[in-house]
Design a protein around this motif. Sequence first.
Motif, PDB file in Angstrom:
ATOM      1  N   ARG A  39       0.712  -1.324  -0.006  1.00  0.00           N
ATOM      2  CA  ARG A  39      -0.060  -0.139   0.122  1.00  0.00           C
ATOM      3  C   ARG A  39       0.765   1.225  -0.011  1.00  0.00           C
ATOM      4  O   ARG A  39       0.636   2.173  -0.541  1.00  0.00           O
ATOM      5  N   LEU A  40       1.978   1.212   0.567  1.00  0.00           N
ATOM      6  CA  LEU A  40       2.860   2.411   0.632  1.00  0.00           C
ATOM      7  C   LEU A  40       3.425   2.800  -0.725  1.00  0.00           C
ATOM      8  O   LEU A  40       3.492   4.074  -1.277  1.00  0.00           O
ATOM      9  N   THR A  42       2.341   1.564  -3.605  1.00  0.00           N
ATOM     10  CA  THR A  42       1.343   2.092  -4.447  1.00  0.00           C
ATOM     11  C   THR A  42       0.406   3.303  -4.344  1.00  0.00           C
ATOM     12  O   THR A  42      -0.314   3.672  -4.848  1.00  0.00           O
ATOM     13  N   GLN A  43       0.808   3.967  -3.115  1.00  0.00           N
ATOM     14  CA  GLN A  43       0.302   5.268  -2.782  1.00  0.00           C
ATOM     15  C   GLN A  43      -1.369   4.991  -2.516  1.00  0.00           C
ATOM     16  O   GLN A  43      -2.181   5.968  -2.954  1.00  0.00           O
ATOM     17  N   LYS A  44      -1.634   4.065  -1.727  1.00  0.00           N
ATOM     18  CA  LYS A  44      -3.048   3.830  -1.452  1.00  0.00           C
ATOM     19  C   LYS A  44      -3.234   4.104  -0.008  1.00  0.00           C
ATOM     20  O   LYS A  44      -2.312   4.576   0.544  1.00  0.00           O
ATOM     21  N   LYS A  45      -4.616   4.124   0.527  1.00  0.00           N
ATOM     22  CA  LYS A  45      -4.637   4.344   1.975  1.00  0.00           C
ATOM     23  C   LYS A  45      -3.768   3.527   2.881  1.00  0.00           C
ATOM     24  O   LYS A  45      -3.969   2.284   2.890  1.00  0.00           O
ATOM     25  N   VAL A  46      -2.855   4.259   3.485  1.00  0.00           N
ATOM     26  CA  VAL A  46      -1.955   3.277   4.418  1.00  0.00           C
ATOM     27  C   VAL A  46      -1.888   3.675   5.805  1.00  0.00           C
ATOM     28  O   VAL A  46      -1.288   2.719   6.644  1.00  0.00           O
TER      29      VAL A  46
END
Length: 75
Positions: A39-40, A42-46
Amino acid sequence: MIPLYLMHVTAVEHSENLLWTFVTINIFLVTSGIIFMYRLFTQKKVRIAGIVFGIALAINYILIAIFGDPFDLLG
């Protein structure tokens, strides 16, 4: 066989149930770490993934500090 396999978890002898607890926590720690890194990058909600990983890491260190040897925390 399990105590020989888990020498990296702790050097102090434990019951079979406690070793399975260590294995379960370590599997959860690795899984949450992989999800957190995915997630970090891929810049998703982390935020939630990071909090869960931090809690799993803290629980792992606390269990090793309580039931293990202080030198086990070094790696």
